[in-house]
Design a protein around this motif. Sequence first.
Motif, mmCIF file in Angstrom:
data_model
loop_
_atom_site.group_PDB
_atom_site.id
_atom_site.type_symbol
_atom_site.label_atom_id
_atom_site.label_comp_id
_atom_site.label_asym_id
_atom_site.label_seq_id
_atom_site.Cartn_x
_atom_site.Cartn_y
_atom_site.Cartn_z
ATOM 1 N N GLU A 47 0.849 -1.132 0.022
ATOM 2 C CA GLU A 47 -0.039 -0.153 -0.024
ATOM 3 C C GLU A 47 0.962 1.194 -0.174
ATOM 4 O OE1 GLU A 47 -3.908 1.981 2.307
ATOM 5 O OE2 GLU A 47 -2.708 0.119 3.098
ATOM 6 N N ILE A 48 1.845 1.402 0.749
ATOM 7 C CA ILE A 48 3.032 2.272 0.826
ATOM 8 C C ILE A 48 3.473 2.429 -0.780
ATOM 9 C CG2 ILE A 48 5.160 3.054 1.448
ATOM 10 C CD1 ILE A 48 4.335 1.419 4.272
ATOM 11 N N ASP A 50 2.001 1.619 -3.553
ATOM 12 C CA ASP A 50 1.096 2.164 -4.379
ATOM 13 C C ASP A 50 0.690 3.692 -4.029
ATOM 14 O OD1 ASP A 50 -1.223 1.603 -6.109
ATOM 15 O OD2 ASP A 50 -2.424 1.933 -4.519
ATOM 16 N N TYR A 51 0.970 4.187 -2.836
ATOM 17 C CA TYR A 51 0.931 5.594 -2.886
ATOM 18 C C TYR A 51 2.015 6.394 -3.439
ATOM 19 C CZ TYR A 51 -3.138 5.884 0.574
ATOM 20 O OH TYR A 51 -4.333 5.658 1.107
ATOM 21 N N LYS A 54 1.561 6.601 -7.123
ATOM 22 C CA LYS A 54 0.510 7.747 -7.434
ATOM 23 C C LYS A 54 1.248 9.071 -7.020
ATOM 24 C CE LYS A 54 -3.658 4.621 -7.225
ATOM 25 N NZ LYS A 54 -2.831 3.358 -7.373
ATOM 26 N N ASN A 56 1.782 10.319 -4.155
ATOM 27 C CA ASN A 56 1.099 10.626 -2.870
ATOM 28 C C ASN A 56 1.840 10.338 -1.704
ATOM 29 O OD1 ASN A 56 -0.646 11.453 -0.831
ATOM 30 N ND2 ASN A 56 -2.321 10.247 -1.582
ATOM 31 N N GLU A 58 2.227 12.018 1.105
ATOM 32 C CA GLU A 58 1.480 12.103 2.492
ATOM 33 C C GLU A 58 0.721 10.623 2.827
ATOM 34 O OE1 GLU A 58 1.113 14.173 -0.102
ATOM 35 O OE2 GLU A 58 2.120 15.804 0.677
ATOM 36 N N GLY A 59 0.163 9.902 1.889
ATOM 37 C CA GLY A 59 -0.657 8.923 2.120
ATOM 38 C C GLY A 59 0.349 7.831 2.605
ATOM 39 N N ALA A 60 1.414 7.614 1.768
ATOM 40 C CA ALA A 60 2.502 6.675 2.170
ATOM 41 C C ALA A 60 2.863 6.939 3.747
ATOM 42 C CB ALA A 60 3.789 7.019 1.240
ATOM 43 N N THR A 103 10.094 8.553 -0.040
ATOM 44 C CA THR A 103 8.894 9.559 -0.095
ATOM 45 C C THR A 103 9.442 10.875 -0.963
ATOM 46 O OG1 THR A 103 9.221 10.459 1.793
ATOM 47 C CG2 THR A 103 7.731 8.796 1.557
#
Length: 439
Positions: A47-48, A50-51, A54, A56, A58-60, A103
């Motif tokens: 999931e990290i 995937d963010y 994309k 993103n 902040e989501g990660a 990130t």
Amino acid sequence: MKVMKFGGTSVGSPERMKHVASLITESGEPTFVVLSAMSGTTNSLVEISDYLYKKNPEGALEIIRQLEEKYNKHVDELYSTDEMKNTTREFLKGEFDYLRSFTKDIFTSFEEKSIVAQGEVMSTNMVVNYLKETGIKATLLSALDFMRTDKNAEPDPQYIKEKLAAIMEKNQGYQIYITQGFICRNAYGEIDNLQRGGSDYTASLIGAAIPADEIQIWTDIDGMHNNDPRVVDKTEAVHQLNFEEAAELAYFGAKILHPTCVQPAKYAGIPVRLKNTMDPKAPGTIIDNVIVRGKIKAVAAKDNITAIKIKSSRMLLATGFLRKVFEIFESYQTPIDMIATSEVGVSMSIDNDTHLDEIVDELKKYGTVTVDTDMCIICVAGDLDWSNVGFETLVTGALKEIPVRMISYGGSNYNISFLIRESDKKRALQSLSDALFNK
């Protein structure tokens, strides 16, 4: 020395980690242990990624924060001394700082594989630290130092054997050797993974390389059952399977094992034992090269199957027809499960319909094409050599009330397969159990 592999649920909590520690130290003998990531961790790492794909961050960062909080809580529950708590927290801080570093940069599949690998790195370090705290002489061997695939993304057994032998020579005298499952390096030295079979594959490769006396795969059920316990009543663990029988069952739906992961053990002649972490006294299932004659062992089912039939009067005596058909499937990297031929047609089944429309479109060059979806393959495994008179009749008799689309028999001495509607699966499996095992 034996090899013991434990999956994610087996090390899914501090309590489970302590239980695994008791199992691997029980005999007091040198043991090589392969561990997966804690259950749920790999999903979070994906999931990290995937963010980050994309763009993103902040989501990660939020998922990283949640995961770090969870792991720090586990530290308090797992260790009893402040010294080991601080040591493990410092290690985990380095891990999560490493995850946060992704990130800030361009993100590709290479970075994703590095991120996903950290689940196994964290679980193995935590268990080794716990063993050391309890006074066990344990050491951590990084799988990235010896587990490698070749340019075809297949394990390189000679490299693994040579590297592991050298590492073991430098680390003599330990009771417990722990390494990561699933992760490896590719032929170019980059962090990668074994994909098919994952940690089970790692355990089998290590067992063959050492070589081990036995390879144990520990899961949350007591061996491979003679039918699907989620669907059928009164199933029980099969005491013994031949490697060929186990591979057939695994390929056709027995989720406890991946069909390719035991191949290194098979070729090295090392038995593989399937054990239950929740019930360690249960005998489980032993898989070896022994063939028990005259016995049907188990039944498995594979869902989400699509059947494709090509009918053409032009194919009669047409040289190269099947080759052209197979080349279409090959060009779309779509394996065929079952095949049946007649004078004017051929039927095949696939379990990957990603390129179904393109495949059907190309097959129409050679005949009339029909497609049946929502199908299921039922596999019956055991000593099904054609000389065992009446065995195929016993099996087909159990399905006398079930419409059968295709039958595959004779391609292997260990299996007979039936293609049926998925809606008939439960009825078919129960009927086979009643006829073969519950008499």
